[in-house]
Design an enzyme around this catalytic site. Structure first.
Site, mmCIF file in Angstrom:
data_model
loop_
_atom_site.group_PDB
_atom_site.id
_atom_site.type_symbol
_atom_site.label_atom_id
_atom_site.label_comp_id
_atom_site.label_asym_id
_atom_site.label_seq_id
_atom_site.Cartn_x
_atom_site.Cartn_y
_atom_site.Cartn_z
ATOM 1 C CB SER A 146 -0.960 -0.082 1.258
ATOM 2 O OG SER A 146 -0.240 -0.337 2.377
ATOM 3 N NE ARG A 201 5.620 -3.396 13.098
ATOM 4 C CZ ARG A 201 5.204 -3.450 11.748
ATOM 5 N NH1 ARG A 201 4.598 -2.730 11.166
ATOM 6 N NH2 ARG A 201 5.440 -4.887 11.363
ATOM 7 C CG ASP A 234 -0.915 -8.247 9.922
ATOM 8 O OD1 ASP A 234 -1.012 -7.025 10.223
ATOM 9 O OD2 ASP A 234 -0.150 -8.546 8.710
HETATM 10 N N1 CMX Z 1 3.888 -21.157 9.152
HETATM 11 C C1 CMX Z 1 4.564 -22.110 8.630
HETATM 12 N N2 CMX Z 1 5.537 -21.873 7.786
HETATM 13 C C2 CMX Z 1 6.205 -20.846 7.570
HETATM 14 C C3 CMX Z 1 5.544 -19.498 8.202
HETATM 15 C C4 CMX Z 1 4.446 -19.762 8.938
HETATM 16 N N3 CMX Z 1 3.845 -18.590 9.510
HETATM 17 N N4 CMX Z 1 6.328 -18.455 7.767
HETATM 18 C C5 CMX Z 1 7.471 -19.019 7.221
HETATM 19 N N5 CMX Z 1 7.231 -20.497 6.842
HETATM 20 C C6 CMX Z 1 7.987 -21.222 6.180
HETATM 21 C C7 CMX Z 1 8.017 -20.826 4.592
HETATM 22 O O1 CMX Z 1 6.910 -21.192 4.076
HETATM 23 C C8 CMX Z 1 9.208 -21.249 4.127
HETATM 24 O O2 CMX Z 1 9.091 -22.635 3.678
HETATM 25 P P1 CMX Z 1 9.868 -23.297 2.592
HETATM 26 O O3 CMX Z 1 11.394 -23.061 2.807
HETATM 27 O O4 CMX Z 1 9.340 -24.664 2.767
HETATM 28 O O5 CMX Z 1 9.339 -22.618 1.181
HETATM 29 C C9 CMX Z 1 10.320 -21.148 5.284
HETATM 30 O O6 CMX Z 1 9.354 -21.120 6.407
HETATM 31 C C10 CMX Z 1 10.960 -19.926 5.135
HETATM 32 O O7 CMX Z 1 10.293 -18.855 5.104
HETATM 33 P P2 CMX Z 1 10.774 -17.393 5.567
HETATM 34 O O8 CMX Z 1 11.741 -17.119 4.648
HETATM 35 O O9 CMX Z 1 11.132 -17.282 6.950
HETATM 36 O O10 CMX Z 1 9.536 -16.202 5.086
HETATM 37 P P3 CMX Z 1 9.446 -15.497 4.060
HETATM 38 O O11 CMX Z 1 9.953 -14.291 3.928
HETATM 39 O O12 CMX Z 1 9.325 -16.460 2.772
HETATM 40 O O13 CMX Z 1 7.891 -15.174 4.126
HETATM 41 C C11 CMX Z 1 5.807 -14.325 5.640
HETATM 42 C C12 CMX Z 1 7.284 -14.331 5.152
HETATM 43 C C13 CMX Z 1 5.303 -13.122 6.503
HETATM 44 C C14 CMX Z 1 5.066 -14.365 4.269
HETATM 45 C C15 CMX Z 1 5.593 -15.736 6.031
HETATM 46 O O14 CMX Z 1 6.319 -15.795 7.387
HETATM 47 C C16 CMX Z 1 4.067 -16.154 6.263
HETATM 48 O O15 CMX Z 1 3.607 -16.496 5.236
HETATM 49 N N6 CMX Z 1 3.358 -15.683 7.490
HETATM 50 C C17 CMX Z 1 2.132 -16.106 7.638
HETATM 51 C C18 CMX Z 1 0.990 -14.956 7.164
HETATM 52 C C19 CMX Z 1 1.319 -13.518 7.889
HETATM 53 O O16 CMX Z 1 1.225 -13.617 9.129
HETATM 54 N N7 CMX Z 1 1.471 -12.506 7.213
HETATM 55 C C20 CMX Z 1 1.456 -11.450 7.908
HETATM 56 C C21 CMX Z 1 3.016 -10.451 7.603
HETATM 57 C C22 CMX Z 1 3.017 -9.317 8.275
HETATM 58 C C23 CMX Z 1 4.034 -8.165 7.748
HETATM 59 O O17 CMX Z 1 4.635 -8.481 6.862
HETATM 60 O O18 CMX Z 1 4.280 -7.300 8.570
#
Ligand code: CMX
Length: 434
Positions: free
Chosen positions: A241, A326, A372
């Site tokens: 955003s 936060r 969140d």
């Molecule tokens: N649950 C399960 N597995 C998770 C996870 C979660 N909440 N967060 C990361 N992982 C996994 C990823 O799927 C990835 O798996 P693979 O290696 O098998 O592909 C591994 O851990 C590494 O991921 P990462 O590098 O730590 O995380 P990313 O940078 O790729 O993604 C995020 C970050 C936020 C999108 C991810 O943690 C996620 O999907 N969280 C849940 C959704 C969420 O809470 N979103 C709000 C984000 C808030 C913000 O951005 O401020």
């Protein structure tokens, strides 16, 4: 000329000079390399945007104008008897770089109060929209509907906007628009969820206090709104955003078009919708287990989810590598005011349980809860419908995004236009490297 305008004018003059000197000296310095994986993976961690308002430190979290979350919550002036600072003070900090005095915040409150009245047609447009319209889309439409009032757009049409004065017109728009966003939002809330029983503003209140008052929600929700709007105001301007707002404004669009585009950017489940996802998950847990949920049962539920390849909402972060301050600030609020809330109890159990499960079973880089995680639980505790969460997010992000596009014009940042590459071009580039 108001003291605030005079102050901004002198800061702009100084910053411009510093910025231009800096560019002359350093413009050819390389700050990194680009990997193909970064281009394909949403430009993750690529340092290609500029903002001076905030930066994210992987360990400390967001730093606004040099201050951490705890410092901001402690140092910014607060309304009488309030533990949370004025949202206006955070806006002042972001736009000027300084912690305001009581008098300086008062001036912003007065400017906002003078400018927050909505044109009648906005109410009429909102009332005639289909009942099913998403409240955040209603907010975006309402803002767009006022675009013809943009001081910047009118001045541009008359040929008055130059690279020296563009910021002055943008500042007018920012100061006209920001205080209206919470008024529109409170109206949408009452229209959609409270049988259109509109509550008139209270001139004695600050932005956060008046927003809660106009929604008809009793204290201490005003305290949470102040906290929430500060915490989500700005996150280095790079999320969907905030970046969208900056991108649209970079084509010299006015603040109305730019912020409504940014607000639309909150629609997706991966950004603005993440609060709802996390809330739904906690709510489902509660509905399935009621108060039978134990640490052991929760661990098993999470392991089963991970085995199915599902993510656990509200955990993990793309940039942060420590607990998000936060989240901790919201948790502290919850500990004080929501101790007996059933969903909050589950969130607390989850905080004690899930990080070590994620560490054990995934390659997650940050197993801690993110911003969140519990916002939705707290909003919902005060009666807010989950479909309204995104509107509250929009109000918060507007504080930082509008301050950012003001600085875009003050520093004359050009139109954004990155270069795209095709697979065959990448292939060719790669061959020349081998
Ligand atoms: N649950 C399960 N597995 C998770 C996870 C979660 N909440 N967060 C990361 N992982 C996994 C990823 O799927 C990835 O798996 P693979 O290696 O098998 O592909 C591994 O851990 C590494 O991921 P990462 O590098 O730590 O995380 P990313 O940078 O790729 O993604 C995020 C970050 C936020 C999108 C991810 O943690 C996620 O999907 N969280 C849940 C959704 C969420 O809470 N979103 C709000 C984000 C808030 C913000 O951005 O401020």
């Amino acid at each position: 000329m108001s003291r605030f305008f005079e102050k901004i004018k002198s800061i702009v003059e100084i910053k411009r000079e510093e910025f231009n000197l800096f560019l002359q000296q350093y413009k050819n310095i390389k700050i990194g390399e680009i990997k193909i994986s970064q281009i394909i993976n949403g430009m993750r961690c690529l340092k290609v945007l500029f903002t001076d308002l905030s930066s994210v430190d992987p360990e400390k979290g967001i730093i606004w104008r040099g201050y951490t979350v705890d410092e901001v919550l402690q140092k910014l002036p607060k309304p009488p008897l309030s533990k949370m600072p004025y949202v206006e003070a955070q806006f002042y900090l972001l736009i000027t770089g300084d912690i305001p005095s009581e008098t300086e915040v008062r001036e912003i409150i007065d400017i906002f109060n003078e400018r927050r009245k909505l044109p009648d047609y906005v109410y009429n447009i909102l009332k005639t929209m289909p009942k099913e319209t998403d409240p955040n889309i209603m907010l975006s439409v309402a803002i767009n509907s006022m675009q013809h009032e943009s001081v910047f757009a009118k001045a541009y049409q008359k040929g008055k906007v130059t690279k020296y004065n563009a910021w002055e017109y943008m500042l007018e728009d920012v100061l006209n628009l920001l205080p209206k966003i919470s008024i529109i939002s409170a109206f949408i809330y009452r229209l959609k969820y409270k049988n259109n029983m509109f509550i008139k503003e209270d001139d004695s209140l600050d932005l956060g206090g008046n927003f809660a008052y106009m929604m008809g929600i009793k204290q201490p929700y005003d305290e949470f709104l102040r906290l929430y709007m500060i915490l989500l105001s700005d996150h280095e301007n790079g999320n969907v955003s905030a970046h969208t707002t900056h991108l649209v404004a970079s084509a010299l669009a006015d603040a109305y078009c730019s912020i409504s585009a940014g607000i639309n950017g909150l629609s997706g489940p991966l950004h603005g919708g993440a609060i709802r996802e996390s809330f739904n998950w906690f709510m489902n847990l509660y509905q399935q287990k009621k108060n039978q949920l134990t640490k052991k049962i929760l661990e098993q539920i999470c392991v089963d989810m991970l085995n199915k390849g599902l993510v656990i909402p509200g955990y993990g972060h793309a940039v942060l590598r420590n607990k998000d301050p936060r989240f901790l600030a919201q948790m502290k609020f919850g500990e004080e005011y929501l101790k007996n809330d059933e969903l909050f109890k589950i969130a607390r159990l989850a905080f004690d349980t899930i990080p070590h499960i994620l560490k054990k079973h995934t390659k997650i880089k940050n197993p801690w809860p993110n911003i969140d995680n519990i916002s939705g639980i707290i909003h919902s505790h005060y009666g807010i419908d989950k479909n309204f969460f995104t509107v509250l997010f929009s109000n918060s992000i507007a504080v930082g995004s509008l301050a950012n596009i003001f600085w875009d014009r003050a520093l004359n940042l050009p139109i954004e236009r990155p270069k795209s590459v095709t697979i065959s071009q990448l292939f060719e580039l790669n061959k020349t490297r081998i």
